[in-house]
Motif scaffolding. Structure first.
Motif: not given
Length: 146
Positions: A13-15, A17, A56, A69, A91, A93, A95
């Motif tokens: 899991d990562m976020k 921007k 990232d 999301n 933002d 999210e 998976r």
């Protein structure tokens, strides 16, 4: 240990921007554009240099995106998946199912073969010597016949 030498795929899991150029990657796949045979999933096709994903560093080309999301990307048309990414907000999210390494059949503790320069030079010298010897024998043989 289950006796398998194949590493198990990992879900991460990562976020991210969203940056000026979006999330910084392209996707392929979907029900109408299968990227992997018998798999309707959405995959990362290209990471754009200096984009949010590249900065990232966790998302890689070939990774399968499972959800954005919290919305599962299962059995979607390609355009529907693209629309989800475009409307995901600032933002985001993700998976992600990380791709397996290319060397999945090998033992994890096997090191790659690296020949030393001396060994390579030795092989070259031996081949050159063989070529000289062959040339010498060949020319002596031809002189006898003329």
């Amino acid at each position: 240990m289950n006796g398998s030498l194949r590493p198990s795929p990992s879900v991460v899991d990562m976020k991210l921007k969203r940056g000026p150029a979006g999330l910084g990657f392209n996707i392929v796949g979907g029900v109408d554009q299968q990227y992997v045979v018998n798999d309707n999933g959405i995959y990362v096709a290209k990471i754009k240099e200096d984009g949010a994903a590249a900065l990232d560093g966790r998302l890689q080309e070939g990774d399968k995106i499972l959800a954005i999301n919290g919305v599962q990307l299962k059995d979607l048309m390609h355009k529907s998946a693209v629309d989800l990414f475009r409307t995901a907000g600032e933002d985001v999210e993700l998976r992600v199912l990380k791709k397996l390494p290319h060397h999945e059949n090998g033992s994890p503790d096997v090191q790659p073969d690296h020949q030393s320069p001396a060994l390579s030079l030795g092989i070259l010298v031996a081949l050159a010597g063989a070529a000289i010897l062959f040339s010498f024998v060949y020319t002596r043989h031809i002189r006898k016949h003329f």
